[in-house]
Design a protein around this motif. Sequence first.
Motif, mmCIF file in Angstrom:
data_model
loop_
_atom_site.group_PDB
_atom_site.id
_atom_site.type_symbol
_atom_site.label_atom_id
_atom_site.label_comp_id
_atom_site.label_asym_id
_atom_site.label_seq_id
_atom_site.Cartn_x
_atom_site.Cartn_y
_atom_site.Cartn_z
ATOM 1 N N ALA A 153 0.886 -1.177 0.000
ATOM 2 C CA ALA A 153 0.000 0.000 0.000
ATOM 3 C C ALA A 153 0.916 1.217 0.000
ATOM 4 N N GLU A 154 0.608 2.187 -0.835
ATOM 5 C CA GLU A 154 1.554 3.308 -0.997
ATOM 6 C C GLU A 154 0.799 4.582 -1.369
ATOM 7 N N PHE A 155 1.400 5.712 -1.059
ATOM 8 C CA PHE A 155 0.826 6.978 -1.525
ATOM 9 C C PHE A 155 0.881 6.992 -3.049
ATOM 10 N N HIS A 156 -0.162 7.570 -3.634
ATOM 11 C CA HIS A 156 -0.280 7.547 -5.092
ATOM 12 C C HIS A 156 0.748 8.489 -5.709
ATOM 13 N N PRO A 157 1.364 8.109 -6.829
ATOM 14 C CA PRO A 157 2.366 8.988 -7.441
ATOM 15 C C PRO A 157 1.822 10.365 -7.831
ATOM 16 N N VAL A 158 0.517 10.474 -8.009
ATOM 17 C CA VAL A 158 -0.065 11.798 -8.307
ATOM 18 C C VAL A 158 0.194 12.777 -7.152
ATOM 19 N N VAL A 159 0.194 12.256 -5.922
ATOM 20 C CA VAL A 159 0.421 13.131 -4.743
ATOM 21 C C VAL A 159 1.775 13.815 -4.846
ATOM 22 N N TRP A 160 2.776 13.045 -5.296
ATOM 23 C CA TRP A 160 4.154 13.564 -5.287
ATOM 24 C C TRP A 160 4.431 14.505 -6.451
ATOM 25 N N MET A 161 3.422 14.738 -7.306
ATOM 26 C CA MET A 161 3.570 15.756 -8.355
ATOM 27 C C MET A 161 3.418 17.162 -7.777
ATOM 28 N N PHE A 162 2.758 17.228 -6.607
ATOM 29 C CA PHE A 162 2.410 18.539 -6.055
ATOM 30 C C PHE A 162 3.500 19.087 -5.139
ATOM 31 N N ASP A 163 3.467 20.412 -4.971
ATOM 32 C CA ASP A 163 4.319 21.048 -3.965
ATOM 33 C C ASP A 163 3.804 20.660 -2.580
ATOM 34 N N ASP A 164 4.521 21.080 -1.557
ATOM 35 C CA ASP A 164 4.228 20.675 -0.191
ATOM 36 C C ASP A 164 2.820 21.076 0.254
ATOM 37 N N ALA A 165 2.340 22.212 -0.252
ATOM 38 C CA ALA A 165 0.997 22.684 0.133
ATOM 39 C C ALA A 165 -0.091 22.045 -0.729
ATOM 40 N N LEU A 166 0.303 21.186 -1.639
ATOM 41 C CA LEU A 166 -0.605 20.535 -2.602
ATOM 42 C C LEU A 166 -1.423 21.559 -3.377
ATOM 43 N N GLU A 167 -0.753 22.619 -3.800
ATOM 44 C CA GLU A 167 -1.445 23.667 -4.547
ATOM 45 C C GLU A 167 -1.025 23.719 -6.012
ATOM 46 N N THR A 168 0.268 23.551 -6.280
ATOM 47 C CA THR A 168 0.712 23.606 -7.679
ATOM 48 C C THR A 168 1.468 22.320 -8.039
ATOM 49 N N VAL A 169 1.410 21.995 -9.334
ATOM 50 C CA VAL A 169 2.153 20.826 -9.804
ATOM 51 C C VAL A 169 3.607 21.261 -9.999
ATOM 52 N N GLY A 170 4.486 20.695 -9.167
ATOM 53 C CA GLY A 170 5.879 21.132 -9.194
ATOM 54 C C GLY A 170 6.851 20.064 -9.654
ATOM 55 N N TYR A 171 6.366 18.837 -9.787
ATOM 56 C CA TYR A 171 7.268 17.713 -10.086
ATOM 57 C C TYR A 171 6.668 16.860 -11.189
ATOM 58 N N ARG A 172 7.544 16.161 -11.903
ATOM 59 C CA ARG A 172 7.061 15.230 -12.922
ATOM 60 C C ARG A 172 6.460 13.983 -12.269
ATOM 61 N N TYR A 173 5.405 13.468 -12.890
ATOM 62 C CA TYR A 173 4.817 12.195 -12.444
ATOM 63 C C TYR A 173 5.845 11.084 -12.576
ATOM 64 N N PHE A 174 6.642 11.165 -13.628
ATOM 65 C CA PHE A 174 7.562 10.084 -13.978
ATOM 66 C C PHE A 174 8.884 10.207 -13.227
ATOM 67 N N ASN A 175 9.565 9.081 -13.082
ATOM 68 C CA ASN A 175 10.886 9.084 -12.451
ATOM 69 C C ASN A 175 11.867 9.829 -13.347
ATOM 70 N N SER A 176 12.413 10.921 -12.827
ATOM 71 C CA SER A 176 13.372 11.709 -13.601
ATOM 72 C C SER A 176 14.663 11.864 -12.820
ATOM 73 N N GLY A 177 14.984 10.847 -12.007
ATOM 74 C CA GLY A 177 16.213 10.903 -11.234
ATOM 75 C C GLY A 177 15.971 11.462 -9.849
ATOM 76 N N PRO A 178 17.063 11.614 -9.082
ATOM 77 C CA PRO A 178 16.931 11.989 -7.674
ATOM 78 C C PRO A 178 16.379 13.398 -7.484
ATOM 79 N N ILE A 179 15.529 13.543 -6.460
ATOM 80 C CA ILE A 179 15.029 14.849 -6.025
ATOM 81 C C ILE A 179 15.718 15.115 -4.689
ATOM 82 N N VAL A 180 16.508 16.170 -4.631
ATOM 83 C CA VAL A 180 17.298 16.460 -3.429
ATOM 84 C C VAL A 180 16.697 17.693 -2.774
#
Length: 266
Positions: A153-180
């Motif tokens: 069971a895991e958080f949906h990858p759509v969640v991780w597209m958003f910024d911390d406030a879940l207001e804007t799409v800040g990240y790619r849905y797809f794996n694009s390498g490390p996020i630091v």
Amino acid sequence: MEPDYISVNRASWNRRTAVHLESSFYDQQSFLAGRSSLNEIELPLLGDLRGQRVLHLQCHFGQDTISLARLGAAPTGVDLSDAAIDAARAAADATGADARFLCCDLYDLPAHLDESFDVVFSSYGTIGWLPDLERWAALIARYLKPGGRFVFAEFHPVVWMFDDALETVGYRYFNSGPIVETESGTYAERGADMELSYVCWNHGLAEVITSLLDAGLELRTLREYDYAPYNCLRNMVEEEPGRFRVAHLGNKIPLVYALEAVSKRI
Ligand SMILES: C[S@@+](CC[C@H](N)C(=O)[O-])C[C@H]1O[C@@H](n2cnc3c(N)ncnc32)[C@H](O)[C@@H]1O
């Protein structure tokens, strides 16, 4: 150059663990007194665990692992954080749970463990810390006995597209390498006075499922949920008991997925 994600993430999970143990989010006191930390999403997939050998990947400080033991399973929990594993062992001692814990990087597990299991289990906030899902899936396949089940069971990858406030799409849905990144506080204690650096990866659903299929597992169940069982993102509301949604997004996006896959090995 790839960041030394193991050292960076171990340090941040060690620091989080101390705060999480004191948090109302994890409520260790009621847990030690007998509360199960498992949720309505994974429990039906786990099924009857009496007498089952369960390998629990990325077990944090062992609440779910010990909850599995309370259901009659013989669980082994694995985690990178030595602080988390120390706390997990202390909790097993305090509760008398028949749970074993190992501390290592997941990809190093074969150097520490050579057994097979009826069930491999992992949940909520795990694969984002791993760069390579092909290796992850191969590891799961390696530890499942023939016909054994992987429950995830895991958080949906759509969640991780958003910024911390879940207001804007800040990240790619797809794996694009490390996020630091560096953040202040932690999901279980937003106001905690600490800065945490970490390295993580986004993994889309096709990447997850293809890696499991390629490792020789057969997908039995895949479900998506418009709620999460934890109040762990910003601006969440508990609309029904134990079901949290992001207030301004309502039920428009998926927050969690869960799956069951079976080893085809004979
Ligand atoms: C969000 S927690 C696990 C979730 C669990 N549902 C919980 O809340 O207790 C993620 C765990 O993954 C572990 N972890 C991160 N990278 C890892 C790695 N490379 N190998 C093993 N464990 C790792 C961390 O130490 C942390 O305890």
